[in-house]
Design a protein around this motif. Sequence first.
Motif, mmCIF file in Angstrom:
data_model
loop_
_atom_site.group_PDB
_atom_site.id
_atom_site.type_symbol
_atom_site.label_atom_id
_atom_site.label_comp_id
_atom_site.label_asym_id
_atom_site.label_seq_id
_atom_site.Cartn_x
_atom_site.Cartn_y
_atom_site.Cartn_z
ATOM 1 N N HIS A 31 0.796 -1.230 0.000
ATOM 2 C CA HIS A 31 0.000 0.000 0.000
ATOM 3 C C HIS A 31 0.830 1.282 0.000
ATOM 4 C CE1 HIS A 31 -3.457 -2.534 0.538
ATOM 5 N NE2 HIS A 31 -3.011 -2.998 1.696
ATOM 6 N N ALA A 32 2.126 1.198 0.301
ATOM 7 C CA ALA A 32 2.989 2.384 0.271
ATOM 8 C C ALA A 32 4.227 2.080 -0.545
ATOM 9 C CB ALA A 32 3.364 2.816 1.684
ATOM 10 N N GLY A 33 4.017 1.335 -1.628
ATOM 11 C CA GLY A 33 5.117 0.958 -2.506
ATOM 12 C C GLY A 33 5.324 1.973 -3.609
ATOM 13 N N ILE A 34 5.726 1.498 -4.757
ATOM 14 C CA ILE A 34 6.027 2.399 -5.875
ATOM 15 C C ILE A 34 4.792 3.176 -6.310
ATOM 16 C CG2 ILE A 34 6.753 2.446 -8.295
ATOM 17 C CD1 ILE A 34 8.652 0.192 -7.683
ATOM 18 N N GLU A 35 3.615 2.563 -6.217
ATOM 19 C CA GLU A 35 2.366 3.252 -6.528
ATOM 20 C C GLU A 35 1.427 3.150 -5.334
ATOM 21 O OE1 GLU A 35 0.898 1.537 -10.136
ATOM 22 O OE2 GLU A 35 2.264 2.708 -11.400
ATOM 23 N N ARG A 36 0.742 4.265 -5.025
ATOM 24 C CA ARG A 36 -0.140 4.309 -3.865
ATOM 25 C C ARG A 36 -1.509 4.871 -4.253
ATOM 26 N NH1 ARG A 36 4.218 7.034 -0.619
ATOM 27 N NH2 ARG A 36 5.960 5.563 -0.676
ATOM 28 N N THR A 37 -2.509 4.514 -3.462
ATOM 29 C CA THR A 37 -3.845 5.095 -3.582
ATOM 30 C C THR A 37 -4.320 5.466 -2.188
ATOM 31 O OG1 THR A 37 -5.019 2.999 -3.293
ATOM 32 C CG2 THR A 37 -4.386 3.589 -5.550
ATOM 33 N N ALA A 38 -5.293 6.372 -2.119
ATOM 34 C CA ALA A 38 -5.847 6.751 -0.820
ATOM 35 C C ALA A 38 -6.446 5.540 -0.121
ATOM 36 C CB ALA A 38 -6.895 7.846 -1.007
ATOM 37 N N GLU A 39 -7.144 4.705 -0.877
ATOM 38 C CA GLU A 39 -7.777 3.526 -0.279
ATOM 39 C C GLU A 39 -6.736 2.610 0.366
ATOM 40 O OE1 GLU A 39 -10.730 -0.166 -1.590
ATOM 41 O OE2 GLU A 39 -9.800 1.112 -3.117
ATOM 42 N N LEU A 95 -1.586 12.998 2.995
ATOM 43 C CA LEU A 95 -1.584 14.460 2.971
ATOM 44 C C LEU A 95 -1.092 14.992 1.635
ATOM 45 C CD1 LEU A 95 -1.908 17.138 4.563
ATOM 46 C CD2 LEU A 95 0.470 16.841 5.303
ATOM 47 N N ARG A 96 -0.121 14.308 1.027
ATOM 48 C CA ARG A 96 0.472 14.793 -0.229
ATOM 49 C C ARG A 96 -0.352 14.276 -1.403
ATOM 50 N NH1 ARG A 96 4.773 17.502 -1.595
ATOM 51 N NH2 ARG A 96 5.657 17.354 0.517
ATOM 52 N N GLU A 97 -1.321 15.078 -1.827
ATOM 53 C CA GLU A 97 -2.234 14.679 -2.905
ATOM 54 C C GLU A 97 -1.662 15.103 -4.250
ATOM 55 O OE1 GLU A 97 -5.991 16.346 -1.683
ATOM 56 O OE2 GLU A 97 -6.462 14.556 -0.492
ATOM 57 N N GLU A 98 -0.562 14.457 -4.605
ATOM 58 C CA GLU A 98 0.115 14.691 -5.872
ATOM 59 C C GLU A 98 1.069 13.528 -6.100
ATOM 60 O OE1 GLU A 98 3.010 17.799 -6.058
ATOM 61 O OE2 GLU A 98 3.973 17.223 -4.179
ATOM 62 N N ARG A 133 4.292 8.326 -5.631
ATOM 63 C CA ARG A 133 3.383 8.325 -6.778
ATOM 64 C C ARG A 133 2.002 7.884 -6.331
ATOM 65 N NH1 ARG A 133 3.284 8.962 -12.025
ATOM 66 N NH2 ARG A 133 1.844 7.816 -13.344
ATOM 67 N N ARG A 134 1.045 8.806 -6.449
ATOM 68 C CA ARG A 134 -0.359 8.529 -6.160
ATOM 69 C C ARG A 134 -1.073 8.321 -7.490
ATOM 70 N NH1 ARG A 134 -2.607 10.866 -1.300
ATOM 71 N NH2 ARG A 134 -4.624 10.312 -2.224
ATOM 72 N N THR A 135 -1.603 7.123 -7.722
ATOM 73 C CA THR A 135 -2.312 6.889 -8.974
ATOM 74 C C THR A 135 -3.619 7.670 -9.016
ATOM 75 O OG1 THR A 135 -3.354 4.898 -8.061
ATOM 76 C CG2 THR A 135 -1.300 4.602 -9.282
#
Length: 487
Positions: free
Chosen positions: A418-426, A448-451, A457-459
Amino acid sequence: MPDPHLHETEIAVVGAGGAGLYAALTAARAGARVTLVSATPLAFTASYWAQGGIAAALAADDSPDLHRQDTEVAGRGLVRRSAANVLVREAPGVVDDLQRLGVRFDADRHGRLSLGLEGGHSVRRVVHAGGSATGRRVVRQLSAVVAEDPRITVFEGTRVSALWTDGGRVVGLACEDGRAVRARATILATGGAAALWSRTTNPPGSLGIGLMLAHAAGAALADLEFAQFHPTAVTGIPGREGFLVTEAIRGEGARLLDRDGERFVEELSPRDEVSRAVWATMRAQGTDHVDLDMRMVDAGKFPNVVGALRESGLDPATTLVPVAPAAHYVMGGIVADLDGATTVPGLYAVGESACTGLHGANRLASNSLTECFVLGGRAAQAALGEPAPRAATALPAPPREATIVLPERATQEALWTHAGIERTAEGLRTLLDDPHPLARFVARCALLREESRGAHRRTDFPELDPALDGHHAVVRGEDEPRLEHWA
């Protein structure tokens, strides 16, 4: 009568990697009495395994300004320029000082330092010792010098259980064996936290121990959402899972190939780009690795990498090496200024345990060892100016709650997922109830960092937000993290 469990010193250093050793030696050379506390024997720390080198502007076609520019480009708008300026200006001097301390760096037949090229660097500026054995050579030499210095007392195999505070100031530390060390200043050089992720290049002890000690003492933490994933960690080879293949090998011509034997990325791009390209290629082709082709590379330049692979039954001179990303370096840590001072008087942090804003959202290769020596030396000098602690009537009481919490395997798997190379809020929200405090802090900072920026990286927020340039997620106590602008 003096308490036999109390050890009096001037400077206490926790951690015997590159940053801790250099800080201890700097303070001792200034005439201070130093106590160095290490959970492992000397010369067996995370720095020992460092394959990268020390980045410094030493070449005729290089300059500190160019080094700073490369650092800022890699850091994706989050590098604190004042920190970068300190690093690049003082880096050549620490290379000279390490040589005076007996470190022998690789040189050509004319005696000139050999300079390597790594990802994100525009010119050759990385010095090595024994090729990819730099960490091993440097830590061994500094450990030998420390062991011979009569002003330095070393507690090997000793773990710190808590920092000793008095009136809001850190005045020393308490050890698990019942001993206490009282000092005018305490320097945390305890390394990083990348072993909190299940797939990692780090040794098992890199669990953010210093961050937890500092947080329990009231210090602020920052940038925990930025965990760098190294793109070329060995996978699928028993006994070598997560073994790092240094970026310098790509600097000498090694290529990354997909399942069809095709190149898919510029190998010397900054690490965040290369890691994401490897990850995307693996997902698109349904594989668990890509291949590193280092058959054209001079094996003699990287003896420990080649030797380790051959011991595992794979000869990189004739065979492709299966690699995949792994957690490697956490840019975040204990908030510290350019002398290593934290938000708690008497407490300093250096190396990977600290966060000065130097690395921004993505560390430039080989800046980390440079940081260990530049900031380690500065912190030692600043610490000497701290006032002596007042006499204590009793040893520090044990903390009411455990300061150090070791992660369960489930925490490490959850961070990787869940906190790897790609992350989502869920996914990040599932970490908010994790039993490990640093896992919760990572999730809170990442939410907090919505970018998407550098190693974060947040998908669900795939674009970089320019309004967040220079803003760092800061954790103070149990409050929710806040984005603060660092000038």
